[in-house]
Design a protein around this motif. Structure first.
Motif, PDB file in Angstrom:
ATOM      1  N   TYR A 114     -13.175   1.857  -3.752  1.00  0.00           N
ATOM      2  CA  TYR A 114     -12.781   0.390  -3.599  1.00  0.00           C
ATOM      3  C   TYR A 114     -13.359  -0.536  -2.584  1.00  0.00           C
ATOM      4  N   LYS A 136     -14.597  -4.260  -3.944  1.00  0.00           N
ATOM      5  CA  LYS A 136     -13.767  -5.145  -3.633  1.00  0.00           C
ATOM      6  C   LYS A 136     -13.794  -6.534  -4.161  1.00  0.00           C
ATOM      7  N   HIS A 195      -6.034  -0.949  -6.098  1.00  0.00           N
ATOM      8  CA  HIS A 195      -5.550  -2.266  -6.109  1.00  0.00           C
ATOM      9  C   HIS A 195      -6.088  -3.018  -7.296  1.00  0.00           C
ATOM     10  N   TYR A 217       3.354   2.904  -6.711  1.00  0.00           N
ATOM     11  CA  TYR A 217       2.064   2.553  -7.469  1.00  0.00           C
ATOM     12  C   TYR A 217       2.313   0.835  -7.785  1.00  0.00           C
ATOM     13  N   GLY A 242       3.399  -1.497  -4.857  1.00  0.00           N
ATOM     14  CA  GLY A 242       2.268  -1.824  -3.827  1.00  0.00           C
ATOM     15  C   GLY A 242       1.119  -3.050  -4.576  1.00  0.00           C
ATOM     16  N   MET A 243       1.511  -3.292  -5.803  1.00  0.00           N
ATOM     17  CA  MET A 243       0.512  -4.357  -6.779  1.00  0.00           C
ATOM     18  C   MET A 243       0.814  -5.690  -6.240  1.00  0.00           C
ATOM     19  N   ASP A 244      -0.323  -6.616  -6.197  1.00  0.00           N
ATOM     20  CA  ASP A 244      -0.393  -7.931  -5.955  1.00  0.00           C
ATOM     21  C   ASP A 244       0.390  -8.386  -7.251  1.00  0.00           C
ATOM     22  N   THR A 259      -0.981  -9.343 -10.874  1.00  0.00           N
ATOM     23  CA  THR A 259      -1.497  -8.089 -11.499  1.00  0.00           C
ATOM     24  C   THR A 259      -0.893  -8.123 -12.671  1.00  0.00           C
TER      25      THR A 259
END
Length: 452
Positions: free
Chosen positions: A98, A102, A178, A208, A211-213, A216
């Motif tokens: 990651y 980024k 992410h 999982y 925790g995603m934006d 997504t």
């Protein structure tokens, strides 16, 4: 120039990440207490093989940009303790991947099964279209020189994994990527040594998704009731798109997709692989590739290593091997072969090799998983049990768990070879021998088997 040190550099993915960073121009050093091929040869060729095996805390200095910690290392590893003492940044491999991606668009393929195949299919389509991209995949893929590539490409395709990231970071690897785009291929209990209950395992996918934006995009398998359940409960804040098995038919064992633009013959077979293909096509269309171009590209995809991979073909015998080891994978693979090769006598040989499959607490999950085969063998070695610190298994008990009276259970390598030869010979129709394992059946050379 960045200097990165790998603790447990000999791991399958760890050494590939080390090689990728080496190609990127980083200074790479590493340690391990044991390194086997292909990692040993790959590292030696690049000049990265440690001069001696073992752990050497003097290798850890304040000149290091970072330490990447592999799962093989223990929490009391001398080099890890030295890095902590000196304050050198410590990353698990997903955390470090990651760090170097980024600024890329990240595609993550997650789920209990199909990850490697879907990731490989996405890679194949992107390459066919000439797009510049990086990747991390768990096996060798035809047309690619390595399983990890890290450059300045704007996209990275990552095979996700719910296994813990490192001895220091026990959360699943997928938590650290992410994604901008993700696939959720299926949910079926695995890794009993880490997730002792199904509920605990299922919750990893809940976390999982949670925790995603919100931007997504998640493509999910609409044919898996557990995936439907986790999407309904944990994905309300993201964009979700379902996918299903596309229309197809068989012509002499070849799968032909029935598309709007006409029939498209493909080199893989089985409903689960056509389902995987649909996921890959949906992701690539999200990345801007037209549907027509996706079909053109996927027609030449020949598969990932050990995923329904042909080992041998002769007049009355086909031999394939598959990485299947979890119950859901056995069922999907056997059903695929049964459907595509209905006129063959199907002999299935499955090796209990993972911690879960060799654990009696998990064996009941395999009930009826081999029913699609005409004849079946379940094999395990006592050496594998010893290596994993598990108690011995009785053949009769293993047989009971599979819920099939005529299944053969074998714990001796020589007996296994003899039994397979007997099962595939002197049949009145062609034979399909399917070998399923995440191991090697203790190194048996299956190229030598014959129906004659």
């Amino acid at each position: 120039m960045k200097h990165i040190h790998f603790i447990a550099i000999g791991g399958a993915i760890m050494h590939q990440l080390a090689l990728a960073l080496h190609r990127k121009g980083y200074i790479i050093t590493g340690s391990d207490d044991e390194i086997n091929d292909p990692a040993k040869s790959n590292l030696a060729e690049a000049g990265l093989l440690p001069a001696a095996f073992g752990w050497y805390p003097e290798k850890i200095t304040t000149d290091l940009e970072a330490v990447v910690l592999g799962m093989h290392a223990r929490a009391d590893n001398p080099e890890l303790l030295a890095a902590k003492k000196l304050g050198v940044p410590i990353y698990s491999f997903p955390q470090y991947v990651y760090e170097v991606s980024k600024n890329k668009k990240r595609v993550v393929v997650a789920g209990s099964h199909g990850k490697t195949t879907i990731t490989s299919m996405i890679m194949h389509i992107l390459k066919h279209q000439g797009l510049d991209f990086d990747y991390l995949v768990g096996t060798r893929v035809a047309g690619f020189d390595s399983s990890v590539k890290l450059t300045d490409a704007p996209i990275i395709v990552l095979e996700g994994d719910e296994y813990p990231a490192s001895p220091e970071e026990r959360r699943p690897k997928i938590f650290f990527y992410h994604p901008h785009i993700s696939v959720l291929s299926g949910i079926a209990w695995d890794h009993i040594n880490v997730f002792p209950t199904y509920e605990n395992y299922f919750s990893q996918f809940e976390q999982y998704l949670a925790g995603m934006d919100k931007e997504t995009v998640v493509f999910y398998n609409n044919e898996d009731t557990e995936v439907q359940r986790v999407i309904a409960g944990s994905a309300g804040h993201v964009k979700t798109v379902s996918y299903d098995t596309p229309p197809f038919h068989y012509v002499d064992g070849t799968a032909v997709m029935d598309t709007k633009a006409g029939p498209v013959s493909v080199s893989v077979f089985g409903r689960h692989n056509l389902l995987n293909m649909q996921a890959a096509i949906d992701v690539c269309m999200e990345l801007g590739i037209s549907e027509a171009d996706c079909y053109t590209a996927i027609a030449s995809f020949t598969g990932a290593a050990r995923r329904l991979e042909k080992v041998k073909e002769e007049k009355n015998l086909l031999v394939y091997r598959d990485f299947a080891h979890a119950p859901s994978k056995l069922r999907a693979t056997l059903n695929a072969v049964r459907e595509a090769y209905a006129d063959h006598h199907l002999v299935a040989c499955f090796e209990l090799h993972t911690f879960s499959s060799l654990n009696e607490k998990f064996l009941s999950e395999y009930a009826h998983s081999m029913d699609a085969a005409d004849e079946g063998i379940v094999y395990f070695s006592h050496h594998a049990l010893d290596l994993k610190g598990l108690p011995t298994l009785e053949k009769s008990i293993v047989k009971d768990y599979f819920r099939r009276d005529d299944i053969t259970v074998i714990d001796n390598k020589e007996e296994l070879e003899t039994s397979v030869r007997n099962m595939i010979s002197h049949k009145n129709k062609p034979v399909f021998l399917l070998l399923m394992s995440s191991g090697t059946f203790e190194g048996i050379d299956w190229n030598s088997v014959s129906s004659h």
